[in-house]
Design a protein around this motif. Structure first.
Motif, mmCIF file in Angstrom:
data_model
loop_
_atom_site.group_PDB
_atom_site.id
_atom_site.type_symbol
_atom_site.label_atom_id
_atom_site.label_comp_id
_atom_site.label_asym_id
_atom_site.label_seq_id
_atom_site.Cartn_x
_atom_site.Cartn_y
_atom_site.Cartn_z
ATOM 1 N N ASP A 530 0.862 -1.099 0.224
ATOM 2 C CA ASP A 530 0.059 0.011 -0.192
ATOM 3 C C ASP A 530 0.846 1.156 0.059
ATOM 4 O O ASP A 530 0.717 2.137 -0.560
ATOM 5 C CB ASP A 530 -0.875 -0.144 1.244
ATOM 6 N N LEU A 534 0.672 4.262 -3.033
ATOM 7 C CA LEU A 534 0.101 5.331 -2.450
ATOM 8 C C LEU A 534 1.384 6.342 -2.318
ATOM 9 O O LEU A 534 1.399 7.565 -1.447
ATOM 10 C CB LEU A 534 -0.681 5.189 -1.024
ATOM 11 N N GLN A 539 -1.981 12.273 2.173
ATOM 12 C CA GLN A 539 -3.108 12.285 3.348
ATOM 13 C C GLN A 539 -3.585 10.695 3.571
ATOM 14 O O GLN A 539 -3.604 10.397 4.905
ATOM 15 C CB GLN A 539 -4.310 12.846 2.997
ATOM 16 N N LYS A 540 -3.648 10.022 2.692
ATOM 17 C CA LYS A 540 -3.972 8.590 2.801
ATOM 18 C C LYS A 540 -2.933 7.722 3.519
ATOM 19 O O LYS A 540 -3.139 6.956 4.278
ATOM 20 C CB LYS A 540 -4.387 7.854 1.410
ATOM 21 N N ARG A 543 -3.023 8.242 6.912
ATOM 22 C CA ARG A 543 -4.310 7.462 7.756
ATOM 23 C C ARG A 543 -3.916 6.282 8.027
ATOM 24 O O ARG A 543 -4.056 5.723 9.044
ATOM 25 C CB ARG A 543 -5.484 7.899 7.082
ATOM 26 N N LEU A 544 -3.291 5.590 7.116
ATOM 27 C CA LEU A 544 -2.963 4.192 7.207
ATOM 28 C C LEU A 544 -1.986 4.052 8.252
ATOM 29 O O LEU A 544 -1.894 3.232 8.914
ATOM 30 C CB LEU A 544 -2.498 3.928 5.702
ATOM 31 N N GLN A 547 -3.459 4.034 11.567
ATOM 32 C CA GLN A 547 -4.122 2.681 11.783
ATOM 33 C C GLN A 547 -3.446 1.657 11.846
ATOM 34 O O GLN A 547 -3.808 1.038 13.028
ATOM 35 C CB GLN A 547 -5.085 2.531 10.346
ATOM 36 N N ALA B 90 -5.683 -0.037 1.791
ATOM 37 C CA ALA B 90 -6.036 1.378 1.365
ATOM 38 C C ALA B 90 -7.260 1.445 0.835
ATOM 39 O O ALA B 90 -7.975 2.432 0.938
ATOM 40 C CB ALA B 90 -4.846 1.425 0.273
ATOM 41 N N LEU B 93 -10.340 1.081 3.523
ATOM 42 C CA LEU B 93 -10.291 1.989 4.586
ATOM 43 C C LEU B 93 -11.027 3.337 4.150
ATOM 44 O O LEU B 93 -11.774 3.922 4.983
ATOM 45 C CB LEU B 93 -8.863 2.836 4.501
ATOM 46 N N PHE B 94 -11.581 3.382 2.927
ATOM 47 C CA PHE B 94 -12.257 4.437 2.184
ATOM 48 C C PHE B 94 -13.782 4.116 1.826
ATOM 49 O O PHE B 94 -13.738 3.017 1.386
ATOM 50 C CB PHE B 94 -11.583 5.453 1.540
#
Lengths: 579, 212
Positions: A530, A534, A539-540, A543-544, A547, B90, B93-94
């Motif tokens: 991921d 990414l 931003q993503k 967040r990941l 988490q 990923a 998550l959304f």
């Protein structure tokens, strides 16, 4: 048939036999039970023991000691222009002990059982067994020192479960033992081979320097040594006195420092906490709760420190017992074990089951990063010996004809961080349409011998290998291993946050049970994937990362040994459990 | 032959019984002399000792009773190791499912209705601090849609570069909106009012000069 037990220590060695229903220690020519582990050459002849220890100071060029530390390595010692390795030097000591025993008993010795620290790895064990080859005597069986201590602690055929805390000069071994119906079952062993009494000396020396405005690290080595020696003396005195003053004269200057138990407690807090963590780890591995444990038994010279005893009795929910002869417990247990092995009439019914204190694993292909092979555990640590474990594996590519089987010790995530024990190749038929599969079987027997078997499914071809000394490709010790972890994560990403997470997963990985390990492994790969996809979406990513770190927090919390009920919780600090 | 049969006892949760049976067998099959038998006994012993954890592997009907017993037993350390949460991906998550989008759409529509044609930073901040909307702001997809709504309106420039709106715009990644609204970043000659003033004055001047 007489079996001799040898407790081959770093500084001192002892010998024991089992006669008339009890272990009997063998005195040497001086009438002492303890023979210093030192070797020296006098007029072309080899001398060991007390004389060699004296010559260590007068003739250091032809004397050696402390060679047990280099067991299993290629380090050699030069004595009087001749090179000897650790096994050879140890064999001189064992030979002397055998001769002493033969003179004392007027019987010939047929076999020797040697006790080794639990954290001796497979290679060091092989090297210890080589002593037998060098002497032409049977050295088949090795016994873990904490197991021996545990056997000595178990008195009669009662049901009891206890923790043995064996704290020596340089190592700490903790084992959890379950005794019932004449079965002594070692359930878990945990330890730290870089934590011992000498670390306490060092902490005291640093405090001494701090009080006198010195910097320990930049002092010349002879002054360092004299401070260390003075601190060691003070530490020993503190067992009987409440306050000890250390004063030293160096270059016409006076240095003073006062130690008492409170000071010692403050400066060695982190060491004491490490001790506590090792206990927690062993208890956790054993699966026992505090209510099932009867006591903790202190063994080993460094356990005599009152500061340690008081700290542990405050920290633990179970009573702490002090054995009278802390120093000779290992050798007494060893003697009892020999009796059991000989099937002596007096303890014929006693059965001892020992465990493998480390994991044995193999390397497997890593799809994420082909250069970095993953490690797959076949025999998990604390498996009862003898044990065999089977796993079915397949080739990486279709049409592959040769498979490399590498054997490792350890349970780090990547194979190369574990200790390499040897490798072998097996051949599979060329199959362009499908993967070839084979069974890999590890068998670790009661004599610390590891056999590796491979059975190819299609051809039924059966390979058997034995791990021996010859297969050394590279040696990795604990300090190098930590560096290699850092290197790996840096090479993957130049991103500190991601690195930190990956390093954290790798760190936690070593401490958790198999199920969680599987999960962490998946998490690791998914997270890596991921993060790559990414790369531009900050931003993503953030967040990941949040988490994942929350999940890791949870896992770590559940692994926290402080929460085990063996440790006193804040609420019930009233000390009702204290011995 | 199952584990209980190897030990020669009936299924039980009493550890003492299991241990006694195991000890008896060990004296017959000493690990020194019978390593293969010992391995089997040892495996059976472990299985029986931890049978409360692996109850599923035994057939259900047989063990309804023992299953009820097990619930009342204290939980051993091994059992309460954490159940790993699902691995966040990923994508998962959304928001992906249509149902969620519908919920979003309702909220977005209500925001769109309540907003005037011309919006000032103050009104945007009001949207961000609305407790009804706040939970949805965690989602990036929602933020993008909200940004589009804001962009569809006439926007007043932010005069003060310390305006609280910057905090929210940064937090929810609305860089487009912040660029559009940024007053101080636009050079004076690019501001529409200034350009219009120049154009008008040039035309006026030309007219005056032309007349003259």
């Amino acid at each position: 048939m007489t079996i001799l037990g040898v407790d081959l220590g770093t500084t001192n060695s002892l010998a024991v036999v089992y006669k008339e229903g009890k272990p009997i220690r063998i005195p040497n020519a001086y009438g002492e039970f303890v023979t210093p582990s030192a070797v020296s050459i006098l007029d072309g002849k080899i001398v060991v023991g007390k004389l060699a220890k004296e010559r260590l100071i007068t003739h250091p060029e032809c004397s050696a000691s402390l060679f047990k530390r280099n067991m299993g390595t290629d380090v050699t010692y030069k004595l009087d222009k001749k090179e000897y390795d650790s096994a050879a030097l140890s064999s001189f000591i064992v030979k002397q002990l055998i001769e002493d025993a033969q003179n004392y008993l007027h019987e010939s010795i047929d076999e020797v059982v040697i006790s080794v620290p639990a954290y001796f790895n497979a290679r060091q064990r092989q090297d210890t067994k080589r002593i037998g080859e060098l002497l032409g005597i049977k050295v088949e069986r090795l016994i873990n020192e904490p197991s021996a201590a545990a056997i000595a602690c178990h008195m009669d055929d009662e049901y009891e479960t206890f923790v043995v805390f064996d704290f020596g000069g340089g190592t700490l071994d903790v084992s959890v033992v379950d005794c019932f119906e004449n079965v002594i079952s070692i359930n878990a062993i945990s330890g730290n081979n870089h934590l011992g009494g000498t670390d306490f000396d060092r902490a005291m020396a640093e405090y001494f320097c701090l009080k006198n405005g010195l910097d320990y690290n930049i002092l010349d080595s002879s002054f360092q040594q004299s401070i260390l020696r003075a601190c060691e003396q003070a530490k020993i005195k503190l067992s009987t006195q409440n306050v000890v003053e250390v004063s030293l004269v160096h270059l016409n200057k006076n240095y003073n420092c006062v130690f008492d138990e409170n000071v010692l407690l403050n400066i060695t807090k982190s060491l004491l906490e490490s001790c506590k963590n090792v206990i927690g780890k062993a208890v956790k591995d054993s699966g026992f709760s505090a209510s099932e444990l009867d006591s903790l038994i202190l063994v080993g010279g460094s356990s005599k420190m009152p500061v340690l005893q008081h700290y542990l009795s405050d920290a633990l929910n179970i009573p702490i017992l002090k054995e009278e002869n802390m120093d000779s417990l290992v050798v007494l247990g060893l003697g009892k074990y020999i009796g059991i092995k000989q099937r002596d009439e007096n303890i014929k019914d006693v059965v001892v089951t020992d465990i493998c204190p480390f994991s044995l694993s193999t390397s497997t292909y890593n799809e994420q990063n082909p250069d970095l092979e993953l490690s797959t555990v076949l025999i998990p640590k604390n498996s009862v010996l003898p044990t065999s474990k089977k796993m079915t594996l397949r080739t990486v590519h279709k049409g592959q004809t040769k498979v490399n089987i590498s054997v490792f010790q350890g349970q780090a995530m990547y194979a190369k961080e574990n200790l390499f024990l040897g490798q072998a190749f097996i051949h599979v038929p060329r199959n362009m349409h499908d993967y070839e599969s084979f069974d890999l079987i590890y068998s670790y027997d009661i004599n610390s011998m590891l056999y590796v078997e491979a059975i190819v499914h299609s051809t039924k071809e059966h390979y058997i290998f034995r791990v021996s000394k010859g297969d050394v490709l590279e040696k990795v010790d604990a300090s190098v291993r930590l560096d290699s972890i850092k290197e790996v994560s840096l090479a993957l990403y130049q991103n500190n946050e991601v690195d930190a997470i990956l390093a954290r997963i790798e760190r936690i990985y070593k401490e958790v049970d198999e199920e969680t390990q599987d999960y962490l492994m998946k998490l690791h790969t998914e997270f890596t994937k991921d993060m790559e996809s990414l790369i531009n979406n900050i931003q993503k990513r953030k967040r990941l990362i949040n988490q994942v770190s929350r999940i890791l927090d949870q896992i770590e919390e559940s692994q926290n040994v402080d929460q085990l009920d063996i440790f006193t919780q804040e609420e019930n600090e009233e000390g009702e459990y204290l011995a | 032959m199952n584990a209980w049969e190897i030990l020669g006892i009936d299924p039980t949760s009493d550890k003492k019984t299991i241990k006694r049976a195991y000890a008896k067998l060990l004296k017959q099959y000493h690990p020194e002399e019978n390593p293969e038998e010992f391995k089997q006994i040892q495996a059976a012993y472990q299985q029986c000792l931890h049978s409360d954890q692996e109850i599923e592997s035994v057939s259900y009907e047989q063990n309804i009773e023992s299953k009820q017993d097990i619930k009342t037993q204290p939980i051993s350390i091994k059992e309460d190791t954490i159940v790993p949460p699902p691995i966040p991906k990923a994508e998962t998550l959304f928001v992906k499912s249509e149902k969620d989008v519908v919920v979003y759409q309702d909220i977005l529509n209500s925001i769109e209705k309540s907003l005037p044609k011309k919006i000032r930073p103050k009104e945007i901040v009001q949207v961000f601090t609305d407790p009804k909307i706040m939970p949805y702001l965690e989602d990036e997809f929602f933020c993008r849609r909200l940004e589009d709504i804001f962009l569809s309106r006439k926007l007043k420039y932010i005069k003060n570069f310390r305006d609280p709106i910057y905090m929210y715009l940064g937090k929810y990644g609305m860089s487009k909106l912040s660029n559009v609204m940024d007053y101080s970043n636009v050079p004076i000659y690019k501001r529409p009012a200034f350009v219009a003033f120049i154009v008008v004055s040039v035309i006026l001047l030309e007219m005056i000069l032309g007349i003259v």
